[in-house]
Scaffold this motif. Sequence first.
Motif, PDB file in Angstrom:
ATOM      1  N   LYS B  41       5.368   7.988   3.307  1.00  0.00           N
ATOM      2  CA  LYS B  41       5.660   6.973   2.281  1.00  0.00           C
ATOM      3  C   LYS B  41       4.385   6.486   1.596  1.00  0.00           C
ATOM      4  O   LYS B  41       4.295   6.446   0.373  1.00  0.00           O
ATOM      5  N   THR B  42       3.413   6.092   2.427  1.00  0.00           N
ATOM      6  CA  THR B  42       2.163   5.572   1.871  1.00  0.00           C
ATOM      7  C   THR B  42       1.462   6.638   1.032  1.00  0.00           C
ATOM      8  O   THR B  42       0.970   6.359  -0.063  1.00  0.00           O
ATOM      9  N   THR B  43       1.454   7.851   1.546  1.00  0.00           N
ATOM     10  CA  THR B  43       0.819   8.945   0.805  1.00  0.00           C
ATOM     11  C   THR B  43       1.467   9.093  -0.570  1.00  0.00           C
ATOM     12  O   THR B  43       0.769   9.207  -1.586  1.00  0.00           O
ATOM     13  N   MET B 159       4.009  -1.380  -4.102  1.00  0.00           N
ATOM     14  CA  MET B 159       3.956  -2.292  -2.955  1.00  0.00           C
ATOM     15  C   MET B 159       4.120  -1.494  -1.660  1.00  0.00           C
ATOM     16  O   MET B 159       5.120  -0.833  -1.458  1.00  0.00           O
ATOM     17  N   ASP B 160       3.117  -1.577  -0.775  1.00  0.00           N
ATOM     18  CA  ASP B 160       3.153  -0.816   0.467  1.00  0.00           C
ATOM     19  C   ASP B 160       3.386  -1.748   1.655  1.00  0.00           C
ATOM     20  O   ASP B 160       2.468  -2.424   2.097  1.00  0.00           O
ATOM     21  N   GLU B 161       4.587  -1.771   2.147  1.00  0.00           N
ATOM     22  CA  GLU B 161       4.991  -2.631   3.271  1.00  0.00           C
ATOM     23  C   GLU B 161       4.445  -4.044   3.099  1.00  0.00           C
ATOM     24  O   GLU B 161       3.840  -4.588   4.028  1.00  0.00           O
ATOM     25  N   PRO B 162       4.662  -4.665   1.958  1.00  0.00           N
ATOM     26  CA  PRO B 162       4.007  -5.947   1.710  1.00  0.00           C
ATOM     27  C   PRO B 162       4.478  -7.064   2.636  1.00  0.00           C
ATOM     28  O   PRO B 162       3.740  -8.003   2.876  1.00  0.00           O
TER      29      PRO B 162
HETATM   30 MG   LIG Z   1       2.474   3.594   5.534  1.00  0.00          MG
END
Ligand SMILES: [Mg+2]
Lengths: 222, 374
Positions: B41-43, B159-162
């Motif tokens: 996901k982050t990638t 937004m990454d796991e904010p």
């Molecule tokens: Mg991640």
Amino acid sequence: MNVLDFAHSFFADSARWHGYDGIPTRLLEHVGYSLEALAIAALIALPVGLIAGHLRRGGNALSMVATAGRALPSFGLLVLLFIWFGFGTLPVMVPLVVLAVPPILVTTYEAIQTVDPSPVDAARGMGMTEPRILFQVELPVALPVILGGLRTAAVQIVSTATIAAYVSFGGLGRYIIDGLYQKDYEKVVGGATLVAGLALVTLLVFWALSKLTVSPGVRRSG
Amino acid sequence: MIRIDSVTKRYSDGTVAVDRLSLDIPDRAITVLVGPSGCGKTTTLRMINRMVEPSEGSILLDGADIRQQPVNSLRRSMGYVIQNAGLFQHRTVIDNIITVPRLLGWSKGKARERAAELMERVGLDSSLAKRYPYQLSGGQQQRVGVARALAADPPVLLMDEPFSAVDPVVRKGLQDELLRIQDELGKTIVFVTHDIDEAVKLGTMVAVLRTGGHLAQFAPPAELLTAPADPFVEDFLGADRGIRRLSFFPSDALELETGPIVPLDADATRLTPRGGAPYLLVTDADGRPLGWGEPGALTAGAIDTGRLLSHGRPFRPGTDSLRTALDGAVLSPTGWAVAVDGEGRAVGVVSQAAIGEAIRTAHSEDRPEVTAAG
Ligand SMILES: [Mg+2]
Ligand SMILES: Nc1ncnc2c1ncn2[C@@H]1O[C@H](COP(=O)(O)OP(=O)(O)O)[C@@H](O)[C@H]1O
């Protein structure tokens, strides 16, 4: 006579406060060498430490250089350079700079390298350029530790600069070396007291500097 | 629109984090990337602002390859919010918020004006402006992070796991706030989470990724809950997806009964069973529900409110979903749910049986109406 009496009569003697061998002259000379050595060491170590820390690279090489620098005996270096180059500022400056580079280099690298990665990631993600990230995100947070490295270096320089007197240079070391030679213990104690006092003043200056430059939002942790 | 076009990311150690992913991210909507930890996901998110460069494939922003513009101007046009907010600890709240406007060359005055406006929008009191991050709670820090990302009014928000690092109550508040802000601003938001409930609550579209960076399903949340593409998605959705899916059915089709509602000062003739309800719902002088009472046990003019049965949590027809209505009915010992208006006045009651009937009707219609999850 005890040490305090030596010190008292040294400072009470009004003749000590005038002339080329007077306290103000020697003090200024000492401060002058020290500042010069600190400036040269900072010019060498700060950029290298900042850039390596920002790139998070070269830590091993830096600590090897630093260890090597620490292993060199200042006095030996002084004598060696004096034999090679004779009189001049070089034999005095080189040992002082060699002494000061390792603490500045290592603390700067470590301080920058250990800055919390998430603000750095956020800054990059917001489109900050790399120099801005270094100077506006990493440096302000690493500043207390970096100042700590500079302070250590400065104090070491101030106390080690006394050896300049061995190669006929001025500074507070003059009192100690001449005093020992002339068996004038009043002079020895006076000189040593001045060096210690100058080291304390150095600490104070750095304390004030960090009060002035470190943001109140940055809490010292390591 | 952001088009992810058969993108693969292979890290230098050989890890394939994302494998030939294609995804069309709609404008002015929240697209959630959800999946187990390490699924890429982050990638994927970081490839959109070029914090990570794809090994293969391309990403298009409004038709143009994102590699066509300078990387920093691309990033300045996309707000970026990360898990621990990533605030600058040496800067005050307001100076954190004005970061991107300052990069873009706004004057300090204009930037600060904008920051004050944003603080209000994200629910931060203006008295916090001069505080440093360490003086804020985790939830407040996250709000500052959101305000900072919105400061230059970028069309896209990444937004990454904010909200993953804050406690559940604060998280719910932040989620509601995000939905409200999105209602007002209509940004194109790409939101990463590992929490399927968060995905279902926030997403207009939800992309479920499985380990290895494969797309398992890309659908609106209601469709995801109704028709998971495969056992992996079904398993990931969890056990009670049937109940959770009710969040997407509006409650306004429920037939409410008003007969069993009686005021506190009702006379004896009113205190008889009405409608199908074996109980009466007693309300106060303003019409707000107090609780249920057995008709025979209520004394006219002297109803003992202390002895009434709890009425569960009331729902608002139209605003709340069938899930909330059912919850109210299940929570009340009488098995009846109470409907209220915006002022909290009882407007009707409905039995579990009637709610069950509405659920069956809704299910028989092809797909649920998509409303805000509630
Ligand atoms: Mg991640
Ligand atoms: N810089 C990197 N180098 C090598 N592997 C990485 C790197 N970043 C992430 N990975 C790997 O890629 C996979 C996906 O990671 P990530 O995108 O962070 O997943 P998620 O955000 O879904 O948890 C994981 O297996 C992770 O270990």
